[in-house]
Design an enzyme around this catalytic site. Sequence first.
Site, PDB file in Angstrom:
ATOM      1  N   TYR A 144       0.855  -1.183   0.000  1.00 43.02           N
ATOM      2  CA  TYR A 144       0.000   0.000   0.000  1.00 43.02           C
ATOM      3  C   TYR A 144       0.889   1.230   0.000  1.00 43.02           C
ATOM      4  O   TYR A 144       1.841   1.316   0.778  1.00 43.02           O
ATOM      5  CB  TYR A 144      -0.889   0.012   1.249  1.00 43.02           C
ATOM      6  CG  TYR A 144      -1.802   1.218   1.359  1.00 43.02           C
ATOM      7  CD1 TYR A 144      -2.820   1.429   0.436  1.00 43.02           C
ATOM      8  CD2 TYR A 144      -1.646   2.140   2.396  1.00 43.02           C
ATOM      9  CE1 TYR A 144      -3.661   2.533   0.542  1.00 43.02           C
ATOM     10  CE2 TYR A 144      -2.494   3.247   2.508  1.00 43.02           C
ATOM     11  CZ  TYR A 144      -3.498   3.432   1.579  1.00 43.02           C
ATOM     12  OH  TYR A 144      -4.330   4.526   1.696  1.00 43.02           O
ATOM     13  N   ASP A 239       9.305   2.938   0.315  1.00 42.24           N
ATOM     14  CA  ASP A 239       8.206   3.564   1.044  1.00 42.24           C
ATOM     15  C   ASP A 239       8.346   3.139   2.502  1.00 42.24           C
ATOM     16  O   ASP A 239       7.953   2.047   2.891  1.00 42.24           O
ATOM     17  CB  ASP A 239       6.857   3.126   0.460  1.00 42.24           C
ATOM     18  CG  ASP A 239       5.689   3.807   1.177  1.00 42.24           C
ATOM     19  OD1 ASP A 239       5.924   4.458   2.224  1.00 42.24           O
ATOM     20  OD2 ASP A 239       4.544   3.668   0.699  1.00 42.24           O
ATOM     21  N   LYS A 267       3.815   8.757   9.264  1.00 44.63           N
ATOM     22  CA  LYS A 267       3.528   8.137  10.569  1.00 44.63           C
ATOM     23  C   LYS A 267       4.476   8.619  11.682  1.00 44.63           C
ATOM     24  O   LYS A 267       4.335   9.740  12.127  1.00 44.63           O
ATOM     25  CB  LYS A 267       3.442   6.619  10.411  1.00 44.63           C
ATOM     26  CG  LYS A 267       2.291   6.298   9.427  1.00 44.63           C
ATOM     27  CD  LYS A 267       1.883   4.878   9.271  1.00 44.63           C
ATOM     28  CE  LYS A 267       0.612   4.822   8.439  1.00 44.63           C
ATOM     29  NZ  LYS A 267       0.640   4.047   7.224  1.00 44.63           N
TER      30      LYS A 267
HETATM   31  C1  LIG Z   1       0.068   4.557   5.816  1.00 42.60           C
HETATM   32  C2  LIG Z   1       0.870   4.348   4.599  1.00 42.60           C
HETATM   33  C3  LIG Z   1       0.823   5.242   3.513  1.00 42.60           C
HETATM   34  C4  LIG Z   1      -0.162   6.358   3.440  1.00 42.60           C
HETATM   35  O1  LIG Z   1       0.025   7.310   4.423  1.00 42.60           O
HETATM   36  P1  LIG Z   1      -1.201   8.303   4.793  1.00 42.60           P
HETATM   37  O2  LIG Z   1      -0.586   9.251   5.746  1.00 42.60           O
HETATM   38  O3  LIG Z   1      -2.263   7.425   5.380  1.00 42.60           O
HETATM   39  O4  LIG Z   1      -1.642   8.946   3.532  1.00 42.60           O
HETATM   40  C5  LIG Z   1       1.710   5.060   2.472  1.00 42.60           C
HETATM   41  N1  LIG Z   1       2.580   4.046   2.484  1.00 42.60           N
HETATM   42  C6  LIG Z   1       2.646   3.163   3.496  1.00 42.60           C
HETATM   43  C7  LIG Z   1       3.673   2.070   3.455  1.00 42.60           C
HETATM   44  C8  LIG Z   1       1.781   3.271   4.571  1.00 42.60           C
HETATM   45  O5  LIG Z   1       1.803   2.363   5.546  1.00 42.60           O
END
Ligand SMILES: *Cc1c(COP(=O)(O)O)cnc(C)c1O
Length: 420
Positions: A144, A239, A267
């Site tokens: 994701y 990511d 995060k």
């Molecule tokens: C949570 C997440 C996102 C998206 O971040 P948001 O702040 O919710 O837009 C993108 N990549 C990874 C790996 C994530 O866990």
Amino acid sequence: MITTNSENLYNEAQKFMPGGVNSPVRACRSVGRTPLFIDKAKGSYIYDVDGNKYIDYICSWGPNILGHCREEVINAVKATCDKGLTFGACHKGEITLAKLIQKHFPSMEMLRLVNSGTEAVMSAIRAARGYTGKDKIIKFEGCYHGHSDGLLVKGGSGLLTNSIPNSAGVPKGYTDTTLLAKYNDENSVEELFNANKDEIACVIVEPCAANMGVVPPKEGFLQFLRDITKKNNALLIFDEVITGFRLSIGGAQKYYNITPDLTTLGKIVGGGMPLAVYGGKREVMECVAPLGSVYQAGTLSGNPVAVTSGIETIKILESNVSQYDVLNEKSAKIEKAMKESGLNVNRVGSIMTPFFTEKKVTDYDTAVTSNTKNFAKFFNHMQSNGIYSAPSQFEAMFVSMAHSDEDIDYTCDVIKSFKL
Ligand SMILES: *Cc1c(COP(=O)(O)O)cnc(C)c1O
């Protein structure tokens, strides 16, 4: 456990927000529950509006590695608020935060602050395309990367939980340039590179996948991605929105000792406020406006309150680096309890997922063999015993530095008392 107040609020919320929520996985549909409405949280505990207390292993889906309401962070944020919530202008905190990030992620030679992980990834990919002059990207099934149009293909997380294979509202043209590979499958990547010679701008990957449940990279997989991208003049994007400051203070790139070209953080980096980052090689980041022709902007980017929260959080982490080992030990205890309970658990550091399948989970295809009804039983067992954990088979459980030994021991007892 009485949850009448939550249920009443949920009924009201549904009149205003789709499904009563502002992010789909919170709706708890796949586990046959309605969401708890939260009143407050402190340390390792979260309290709902009916006054029930839970040990929190969602940790806001990752940010709260220090637990909730860490005093130093809260005080610094309050002091910053007194000076103004937003200026839409430069301020010193931006430099302080950039320096702190770069110290622990030296691969981020230049970076940009943005407001969400979605935005960070979207912008990093735009920079990669702008820099390479190529359009196609490779992503992995079950990873994701936020909800931007081009990435909503086999996106894991809430898409998997709610059985939405792809999203409506995304014109086909937007995903034509997104090529799908299989996580931990080197051949699948190689085939795409062979079939799309000189057309691939970047490979984006969660260096340790955590949005189809936790799925670690197999030995050599990240090095393979490093080598094949280099060979094909494509960029490698890690990511690290979940893994940054989580797997180690230097994230997954330090943990696995592989250096990507671009990195996205979110995060933890905002310490609980909306803040995310993308950055990497100087020559790539110099393509971003106003230096270059890749446009990216934000009214609230570098927001002083969010920046302060990030600075204080990282400062605490770097002055307590040994806490990562303690965190690992605590998490290992929970993993052990899960194994003793017969659960098939994947864990890396302080993130883990028990999968309700006999299969070893190494990718999307094996993750989706999980029996989500059995997961729901597990979730309900945990929640009715005062443990707040992700309401989805395809999410991670997050352990924080605020979880006490007593919290962990109690959690292990609850896990060991689980029977299908
Ligand atoms: C949570 C997440 C996102 C998206 O971040 P948001 O702040 O919710 O837009 C993108 N990549 C990874 C790996 C994530 O866990």
